[in-house]
Motif scaffolding. Structure first.
Motif, PDB file in Angstrom:
ATOM      1  N   UNK A  64       1.225  10.101   3.479  1.00  0.00           N
ATOM      2  CA  UNK A  64       2.208   9.092   3.883  1.00  0.00           C
ATOM      3  C   UNK A  64       1.790   8.408   5.176  1.00  0.00           C
ATOM      4  N   UNK A  65       1.268   9.190   6.134  1.00  0.00           N
ATOM      5  CA  UNK A  65       0.819   8.608   7.404  1.00  0.00           C
ATOM      6  C   UNK A  65      -0.339   7.651   7.175  1.00  0.00           C
ATOM      7  N   UNK A  66      -1.297   8.068   6.341  1.00  0.00           N
ATOM      8  CA  UNK A  66      -2.450   7.214   6.066  1.00  0.00           C
ATOM      9  C   UNK A  66      -2.032   5.917   5.382  1.00  0.00           C
ATOM     10  N   UNK A  67      -1.138   5.993   4.406  1.00  0.00           N
ATOM     11  CA  UNK A  67      -0.700   4.800   3.687  1.00  0.00           C
ATOM     12  C   UNK A  67       0.062   3.849   4.606  1.00  0.00           C
ATOM     13  N   UNK A  68       0.919   4.385   5.456  1.00  0.00           N
ATOM     14  CA  UNK A  68       1.676   3.530   6.372  1.00  0.00           C
ATOM     15  C   UNK A  68       0.753   2.823   7.358  1.00  0.00           C
ATOM     16  N   UNK A  69      -0.262   3.542   7.851  1.00  0.00           N
ATOM     17  CA  UNK A  69      -1.185   2.933   8.807  1.00  0.00           C
ATOM     18  C   UNK A  69      -1.976   1.797   8.163  1.00  0.00           C
ATOM     19  N   UNK A  94      -6.699  15.706   5.191  1.00  0.00           N
ATOM     20  CA  UNK A  94      -5.816  16.274   4.162  1.00  0.00           C
ATOM     21  C   UNK A  94      -5.054  15.204   3.394  1.00  0.00           C
ATOM     22  N   UNK A  95      -5.357  13.956   3.621  1.00  0.00           N
ATOM     23  CA  UNK A  95      -4.622  12.874   2.974  1.00  0.00           C
ATOM     24  C   UNK A  95      -5.333  12.402   1.718  1.00  0.00           C
ATOM     25  N   UNK A  96      -4.543  12.028   0.730  1.00  0.00           N
ATOM     26  CA  UNK A  96      -5.096  11.372  -0.446  1.00  0.00           C
ATOM     27  C   UNK A  96      -5.322   9.904  -0.136  1.00  0.00           C
ATOM     28  N   UNK A  97      -6.319   9.264  -0.730  1.00  0.00           N
ATOM     29  CA  UNK A  97      -6.565   7.851  -0.439  1.00  0.00           C
ATOM     30  C   UNK A  97      -5.349   6.991  -0.755  1.00  0.00           C
ATOM     31  N   UNK A  98      -4.975   6.081   0.127  1.00  0.00           N
ATOM     32  CA  UNK A  98      -3.861   5.172  -0.173  1.00  0.00           C
ATOM     33  C   UNK A  98      -4.185   4.333  -1.399  1.00  0.00           C
ATOM     34  N   UNK A  99      -3.150   3.924  -2.107  1.00  0.00           N
ATOM     35  CA  UNK A  99      -3.333   3.127  -3.311  1.00  0.00           C
ATOM     36  C   UNK A  99      -2.578   1.804  -3.177  1.00  0.00           C
ATOM     37  N   UNK A 100      -3.068   0.809  -3.879  1.00  0.00           N
ATOM     38  CA  UNK A 100      -2.470  -0.518  -3.868  1.00  0.00           C
ATOM     39  C   UNK A 100      -1.551  -0.667  -5.065  1.00  0.00           C
ATOM     40  N   UNK A 101      -0.375  -1.250  -4.834  1.00  0.00           N
ATOM     41  CA  UNK A 101       0.572  -1.534  -5.903  1.00  0.00           C
ATOM     42  C   UNK A 101       0.845  -3.034  -5.924  1.00  0.00           C
ATOM     43  N   UNK A 102       0.397  -3.707  -6.999  1.00  0.00           N
ATOM     44  CA  UNK A 102       0.655  -5.130  -7.200  1.00  0.00           C
ATOM     45  C   UNK A 102       1.877  -5.267  -8.101  1.00  0.00           C
ATOM     46  N   UNK A 103       2.876  -5.969  -7.634  1.00  0.00           N
ATOM     47  CA  UNK A 103       4.169  -6.015  -8.323  1.00  0.00           C
ATOM     48  C   UNK A 103       4.206  -7.182  -9.305  1.00  0.00           C
ATOM     49  N   UNK A 104       3.831  -6.891 -10.523  1.00  0.00           N
ATOM     50  CA  UNK A 104       3.837  -7.904 -11.573  1.00  0.00           C
ATOM     51  C   UNK A 104       5.100  -7.724 -12.402  1.00  0.00           C
ATOM     52  N   UNK A 105       5.876  -8.779 -12.489  1.00  0.00           N
ATOM     53  CA  UNK A 105       7.102  -8.745 -13.275  1.00  0.00           C
ATOM     54  C   UNK A 105       7.174 -10.014 -14.122  1.00  0.00           C
ATOM     55  N   UNK A 106       7.495  -9.857 -15.387  1.00  0.00           N
ATOM     56  CA  UNK A 106       7.662 -11.020 -16.251  1.00  0.00           C
ATOM     57  C   UNK A 106       8.925 -11.788 -15.877  1.00  0.00           C
ATOM     58  N   UNK A 107      10.025 -11.062 -15.714  1.00  0.00           N
ATOM     59  CA  UNK A 107      11.297 -11.696 -15.405  1.00  0.00           C
ATOM     60  C   UNK A 107      12.146 -10.692 -14.645  1.00  0.00           C
ATOM     61  N   UNK A 108      12.589 -11.056 -13.438  1.00  0.00           N
ATOM     62  CA  UNK A 108      13.344 -10.120 -12.601  1.00  0.00           C
ATOM     63  C   UNK A 108      14.649  -9.712 -13.269  1.00  0.00           C
ATOM     64  N   UNK A 109      15.351 -10.653 -13.893  1.00  0.00           N
ATOM     65  CA  UNK A 109      16.621 -10.329 -14.549  1.00  0.00           C
ATOM     66  C   UNK A 109      16.398  -9.396 -15.727  1.00  0.00           C
ATOM     67  N   UNK A 110      15.345  -9.658 -16.496  1.00  0.00           N
ATOM     68  CA  UNK A 110      15.051  -8.795 -17.635  1.00  0.00           C
ATOM     69  C   UNK A 110      14.723  -7.373 -17.180  1.00  0.00           C
ATOM     70  N   UNK A 111      13.967  -7.263 -16.090  1.00  0.00           N
ATOM     71  CA  UNK A 111      13.614  -5.938 -15.583  1.00  0.00           C
ATOM     72  C   UNK A 111      14.844  -5.222 -15.028  1.00  0.00           C
ATOM     73  N   UNK A 112      15.736  -5.962 -14.350  1.00  0.00           N
ATOM     74  CA  UNK A 112      16.968  -5.351 -13.839  1.00  0.00           C
ATOM     75  C   UNK A 112      17.838  -4.842 -14.983  1.00  0.00           C
ATOM     76  N   UNK A 167       0.859  -1.185   0.000  1.00  0.00           N
ATOM     77  CA  UNK A 167       0.000   0.000   0.000  1.00  0.00           C
ATOM     78  C   UNK A 167       0.895   1.235   0.000  1.00  0.00           C
ATOM     79  N   UNK A 168       0.712   2.088  -0.993  1.00  0.00           N
ATOM     80  CA  UNK A 168       1.544   3.277  -1.163  1.00  0.00           C
ATOM     81  C   UNK A 168       0.727   4.537  -0.907  1.00  0.00           C
ATOM     82  N   UNK A 169       1.416   5.620  -0.686  1.00  0.00           N
ATOM     83  CA  UNK A 169       0.744   6.897  -0.450  1.00  0.00           C
ATOM     84  C   UNK A 169       0.129   7.398  -1.737  1.00  0.00           C
ATOM     85  N   UNK A 170      -1.038   8.023  -1.603  1.00  0.00           N
ATOM     86  CA  UNK A 170      -1.725   8.522  -2.777  1.00  0.00           C
ATOM     87  C   UNK A 170      -1.187   9.832  -3.291  1.00  0.00           C
TER      88      UNK A 170
END
Length: 451
Positions: free
Chosen positions: A122-127, A380-398, A112-115
């Protein structure tokens, strides 16, 4: 009680909770579980309805399937969803491809990342991230939301409660798609919950429900939008092909036993020969008179008709694979395939999963992030957002980041999130020196000569 979304003037104020009862009175922080709506109670108390199915897919015909489609388009999808469930359950290949599409998203790491780039966000996302990471049910929540791809929609009822003076979702109830419908044909785009008797419809309260819908190019309502609308026809043709193949095997796949007896043979000889012909498939032998003969003949197949059914089944599976995964060479490896074509199919499958993940992430901001901010008073916070980490190949992305990093500056935090790396404590971080790739002229590659 009913719930109303309100905001509180300060962050993390323990009381009042910011929720109102049916009379407009504030619920204190000690009120316990926040979820008290009628629809939420029905969603949990009637979970036994998910164990039953009308099984309309047995002896399914094209006319029967189209009748279910028409009813679903009018907002009554129960029999259509039961048919989809039967078809998926009885087709291992189809079920495997749907699982791959869903688990390719729900099985990935997430955070969950800050919006927005400010302190309140940042506080809302961390919580929210701190508490959701400890919710083992959240993975099943993501899996259920992914079923919107084959079925057209997926709805989850959320129970919100206090954890260290912060209101967060603590339980997720995932009713089956058969439990929903539209209040009328004119409002077939709306999703309502069937009560425990499956007669009355209840609205889904904002903040207590998370709903994903599959948005496709056809522009249909959610009950007619899922990919199973296209898969079911091909799966039905495939089932017909298997039935035809089974009948063909029963009729012509077993060698035929023929008995011959001499002219004028007695009744006992004829009866013994008939019994031998009937039971030779079970016993494997027969004892007969010298005047009788038993011959086993293979059935002649004109044009080898038995190959028609495997070809029909293969055609159906290829069409389903193209629809669900973007191709056949990344799922079926029988035969010779092109490496470039397989790479194209894999890219299409990856793009599909990225789209599925993006739809779930947008749903998270709308149905969970905004509710979390409102109910906890993060004004005063923006809604937290979800980040799903989709990677085809870690080596290729690196390797891709290495090339891009030579042109533009990269954010270290983003790189850590992409590869699920923890931020090191001060003074504890380490870096590895890149090893140069040896070339044919590199002395390191030259083997020492034998003395």
């Amino acid at each position: 009680m009913s719930l109303a979304l309100t905001s509180r003037p300060r962050l993390r104020e323990p009381a009042p909770s910011g929720l109102l009862d049916a009379y407009g009175r504030a619920l204190p922080a000690s009120a316990g579980t926040v979820r008290t709506s009628r629809g939420a109670q029905v969603a949990r108390q009637s979970t036994m309805l998910e164990t039953y199915n009308t099984h309309p897919a047995f002896d399914l015909t094209l006319e029967g399937l189209l009748a279910m489609y028409r009813a679903a388009e009018r907002g009554a999808p129960l029999r259509q969803m039961d048919a989809f469930h039967d078809i998926i359950e009885m087709d291992p290949d189809l079920r495997s491809k749907i699982n791959d599409r869903i688990e390719g998203v729900s099985g990935c790491d997430w955070v969950v990342l800050k919006g927005r780039d400010d302190k309140p966000s940042e506080i809302a996302a961390e919580a929210l991230n701190e508490r959701l990471q400890n919710q083992i049910q959240f993975r099943s929540f993501l899996t259920h939301q992914g079923t919107a791809v084959p079925y057209g929609y997926a709805c989850t009822n959320m129970m919100w409660d206090y954890e260290e003076a912060v209101i967060v979702p603590v339980e997720f109830c995932n009713p089956a798609q058969r439990r929903f419908g539209a209040p009328s044909t004119e409002r077939a785009n709306e999703i309502w919950l069937l009560d425990e008797n499956q007669y009355n419809l209840l609205p889904l309260e904002p903040g207590l429900w998370a709903c994903s819908t599959y948005k496709n190019i056809l522009g249909r309502n959610p009950y007619a939008a899922g990919l199973m609308r296209s898969c079911a026809v091909w799966a039905m043709f495939k089932r017909w092909g298997v039935k035809g193949w089974q009948i063909f095997a029963d009729m012509f796949g077993i060698p035929m036993a023929i008995g011959y007896y001499e002219e004028g043979a007695g009744p006992k000889s004829k009866a013994a020969l008939e019994d031998a012909v009937r039971t030779i498939g079970q016993d494997g032998f027969a004892i007969l008179s010298a005047l009788t003969e038993l011959v086993v003949k293979e059935t002649a197949r004109g044009g080898d008709s038995s190959t028609v059914y495997p070809q029909l089944i293969k055609l159906c599976e290829e069409q389903i694979a193209k629809l669900l995964t973007g191709g056949t060479l990344n799922t079926d490896v029988a035969g010779v395939g092109s490496y470039n074509a397989a790479s194209v199919h894999e890219t299409r499958s990856y793009t599909m999963k990225c789209y599925d993940a993006q739809c779930v992430q947008e749903m998270f901001v709308r149905d969970i992030g905004r509710t979390f901010v409102a109910w906890n008073g993060y004004d005063r916070a923006a809604p937290p957002r979800l980040k799903i980490k989709i990677r085809r190949d870690a080596l290729q992305w690196a390797q891709t980041l290495e090339i891009i990093g030579q042109v533009v500056e990269l954010d270290e935090t983003q790189i850590q999130e992409d590869f699920s790396l923890r931020a090191p404590a001060p003074g504890k971080g380490v870096k590895f020196q890149a090893t140069p790739t040896p070339t044919p002229q590199d002395p390191a590659r030259v083997k020492p000569k034998d003395k």
